[in-house]
Write an enzyme that holds these catalytic residues in place. Structure first.
Site, short mmCIF file in Angstrom:
data_model
loop_
_atom_site.label_atom_id
_atom_site.label_comp_id
_atom_site.label_asym_id
_atom_site.label_seq_id
_atom_site.Cartn_x
_atom_site.Cartn_y
_atom_site.Cartn_z
N ASP A 160 0.84 -1.21 0.00
CA ASP A 160 0.00 0.00 0.00
C ASP A 160 0.88 1.26 0.00
O ASP A 160 0.58 2.24 -0.68
CB ASP A 160 -0.91 -0.02 1.23
CG ASP A 160 -1.62 -1.36 1.36
OD1 ASP A 160 -2.51 -1.62 0.56
OD2 ASP A 160 -1.25 -2.15 2.25
N HIS A 188 -4.61 -3.41 6.40
CA HIS A 188 -4.44 -3.67 4.96
C HIS A 188 -5.81 -4.03 4.40
O HIS A 188 -6.14 -5.19 4.15
CB HIS A 188 -3.45 -4.82 4.72
CG HIS A 188 -3.41 -5.22 3.27
ND1 HIS A 188 -2.90 -4.40 2.28
CD2 HIS A 188 -3.84 -6.33 2.62
CE1 HIS A 188 -3.03 -4.99 1.10
NE2 HIS A 188 -3.60 -6.16 1.28
N1 LIG Z 1 -0.80 -7.93 2.36
C1 LIG Z 1 -0.81 -7.70 1.06
O1 LIG Z 1 -0.38 -6.64 0.62
C2 LIG Z 1 -1.34 -8.72 0.08
C3 LIG Z 1 -1.28 -8.46 -1.29
C4 LIG Z 1 -1.72 -9.41 -2.19
C5 LIG Z 1 -2.26 -10.61 -1.71
N2 LIG Z 1 -2.34 -10.82 -0.39
C6 LIG Z 1 -2.85 -12.10 0.16
O2 LIG Z 1 -1.79 -13.07 0.07
C7 LIG Z 1 -2.36 -14.38 0.06
C8 LIG Z 1 -1.76 -15.20 -1.05
O3 LIG Z 1 -2.12 -14.70 -2.30
P1 LIG Z 1 -1.83 -15.55 -3.63
O4 LIG Z 1 -2.34 -14.74 -4.74
O5 LIG Z 1 -0.44 -16.05 -3.65
O6 LIG Z 1 -2.84 -16.77 -3.38
P2 LIG Z 1 -2.79 -18.20 -4.01
O7 LIG Z 1 -4.16 -18.80 -3.74
O8 LIG Z 1 -2.27 -18.18 -5.40
O9 LIG Z 1 -1.72 -18.97 -3.11
C9 LIG Z 1 -1.94 -19.28 -1.77
C10 LIG Z 1 -1.20 -20.57 -1.51
O10 LIG Z 1 -1.34 -20.87 -0.11
C11 LIG Z 1 -1.48 -22.27 0.00
N3 LIG Z 1 -2.03 -22.60 1.31
C12 LIG Z 1 -3.32 -22.64 1.71
N4 LIG Z 1 -3.39 -23.04 2.99
C13 LIG Z 1 -2.12 -23.23 3.42
C14 LIG Z 1 -1.55 -23.65 4.63
N5 LIG Z 1 -2.32 -23.97 5.67
N6 LIG Z 1 -0.21 -23.74 4.70
C15 LIG Z 1 0.57 -23.45 3.65
N7 LIG Z 1 0.09 -23.06 2.46
C16 LIG Z 1 -1.24 -22.94 2.35
C17 LIG Z 1 -2.38 -22.65 -1.18
O11 LIG Z 1 -2.31 -24.04 -1.48
C18 LIG Z 1 -1.77 -21.78 -2.28
O12 LIG Z 1 -0.73 -22.45 -2.97
C19 LIG Z 1 -3.87 -14.16 -0.05
O13 LIG Z 1 -4.42 -14.25 1.25
C20 LIG Z 1 -3.98 -12.74 -0.57
O14 LIG Z 1 -5.23 -12.18 -0.25
C21 LIG Z 1 -1.90 -9.91 0.52
O1 LIG Z 2 -6.13 -10.23 -2.13
C1 LIG Z 2 -6.74 -9.14 -2.06
O2 LIG Z 2 -7.91 -9.04 -1.63
C2 LIG Z 2 -6.06 -7.87 -2.49
C3 LIG Z 2 -4.67 -7.73 -1.95
O3 LIG Z 2 -4.64 -7.73 -0.55
C4 LIG Z 2 -4.03 -6.49 -2.50
O4 LIG Z 2 -3.91 -5.50 -1.77
O5 LIG Z 2 -3.66 -6.48 -3.68
#
Ligand SMILES: NC(=O)c1ccc[n+]([C@@H]2O[C@H](COP(=O)([O-])OP(=O)(O)OC[C@H]3O[C@@H](n4cnc5c(N)ncnc54)[C@H](O)[C@@H]3O)[C@@H](O)[C@H]2O)c1
Ligand SMILES: O=C(O)C[C@H](O)C(=O)O
Length: 332
Positions: A160, A188
């Site tokens: 962010d 977030h």
């Molecule tokens: N904080 C931020 O700025 C931010 C930004 C983008 C995404 N995110 C979050 O990050 C996370 C991951 O996003 P992504 O696009 O890589 O998702 P994704 O679904 O592609 O990958 C998530 C992975 O986690 C695995 N997983 C599920 N449960 C698990 C467990 N208990 N132990 C280990 N692995 C496990 C899944 O099998 C999958 O491979 C999501 O929660 C998303 O919302 C946060």
């Molecule tokens: O996975 C989401 O909901 C959005 C993600 O946290 C982001 O900020 O891009």
């Protein structure tokens, strides 16, 4: 003399952020170009084959800094001896699911992974939670790993922060590296408050306030804020997938600055355990402006908060208090 390798855990490593993140770590983007690393990658059994594919690609990429790869679905093996833990794995919200259902799944994941980290990670392991709801997952991790110092547990709001820098740089047509000291306050989520009141731009005539250069308070107090707040949703709409390369890059920025320090006079935003600074309720994981030095963050103190900002700081704190209550209700 060559440095000893640092062990870095990435959970959810078979997912899309994981796929962008592990090569960055193996190239030295997170810990520096002279720091060898051993990657620990955890995912769940249904993703085991895909995780093994990522491991094969890491071998094929022949990264000079990469001294070993552990790819596993066993949480104890994954956590053993790690110095840095980047928690990306989690349960995503699916169609028809209530917030509480998602919270309940993630609370139980973060509770059990907290215990594994507490028992098996290296002393002084630094933890970054990326998976949503990032602040509350980090809080649960903190609560269930009482022997990990609270200063070692954080969540990602650097994405962010970087988004806010990007918006200012585009608006002013200046290099993003010349903009600094924006702040992301709070969660977030779409209640976060991107604050430019202390942000500056390096110009040939010295440092100038962003507010003075933009000279459009209506934009800064309106569209700028909502654009940053809604950027995650805009990426999902455009890509049909949530942000991955920018999230991975921000995770590297977060850990790099935490471990190696922030440049003199520059702060960054990190979700950290509130000590009550700026009248934010203590006991929440809340995003603050921080300086980092010698591997430790400190909340920047003494910044003026106007009435407009105060309301926004309080609103996002309220949401975090509600999330905390919801998380606790899932535990009982
Ligand atoms: N904080 C931020 O700025 C931010 C930004 C983008 C995404 N995110 C979050 O990050 C996370 C991951 O996003 P992504 O696009 O890589 O998702 P994704 O679904 O592609 O990958 C998530 C992975 O986690 C695995 N997983 C599920 N449960 C698990 C467990 N208990 N132990 C280990 N692995 C496990 C899944 O099998 C999958 O491979 C999501 O929660 C998303 O919302 C946060
Ligand atoms: O996975 C989401 O909901 C959005 C993600 O946290 C982001 O900020 O891009």
């Amino acid at each position: 003399m060559a440095k000893d390798p640092v062990r870095v855990l990435v959970t959810g490593a078979a997912g899309q952020i994981g796929y962008a993140l592990v090569p960055m770590i193996a190239r030295g983007v997170m810990l520096g170009p002279d720091q060898p690393v051993i990657l620990h990658m955890l995912d769940i059994p249904p993703a085991a084959e895909s995780l093994n594919g990522v491991k094969m690609e890491l071998v094929d990429a022949a990264f000079p800094l990469l001294k070993g790869v552990v790819a596993t679905t066993d949480v104890v093996e994954a956590c053993t001896g790690v110095n840095i833990a980047v928690m990306v794995g989690g349960f995503p919200r699916k169609e028809g699911m209530e917030r509480k259902d998602v919270m309940s799944k993630n609370v139980s994941i973060y509770k059990s992974q907290a215990s594994a980290l507490e028992k098996h990670a290296a002393a002084n392991c630094k933890v970054l939670v990326v998976a949503n709801p990032a602040n509350t997952n980090a809080l649960i991790l903190k609560e269930f790993a009482p022997s990990i110092p609270e200063k070692n547990i954080s969540c990602l709001t650097r994405l962010d922060h970087n988004r806010a820098l990007g918006q200012i740089s585009e608006r002013l047509n200046v290099q993003v590296s010349d903009v600094k000291n924006v702040i992301i306050w709070g969660n977030h989520s779409s209640t976060q408050y991107p604050d430019v009141n202390h942000a500056t731009v390096r110009t040939p005539a010295g440092e100038k306030a962003v507010r003075e250069l933009v000279a459009d308070d209506a934009w800064l107090n309106g569209e700028f804020i909502t654009t940053v707040q809604q950027r995650g949703a805009a990426i999902i709409k455009a890509r049909k997938l949530s942000s991955a390369l920018s999230a991975a890059s921000a995770a590297c920025d977060h850990i790099r600055d935490w471990v190696l320090g922030t440049p003199e006079g520059t702060w960054v935003s990190m979700g950290v355990y509130s000590d009550g600074s700026y009248n934010v309720p203590a006991g929440l994981i809340y995003s603050f402006p921080v300086y980092c030095q010698n591997g430790e963050w400190k909340i920047v103190q003494g910044l003026s908060i106007d009435e407009f900002s105060r309301k926004k700081l309080d609103l996002t704190a309220e949401e975090l208090s509600e999330e905390k209550a919801l998380a606790y209700s899932c535990l009982s």
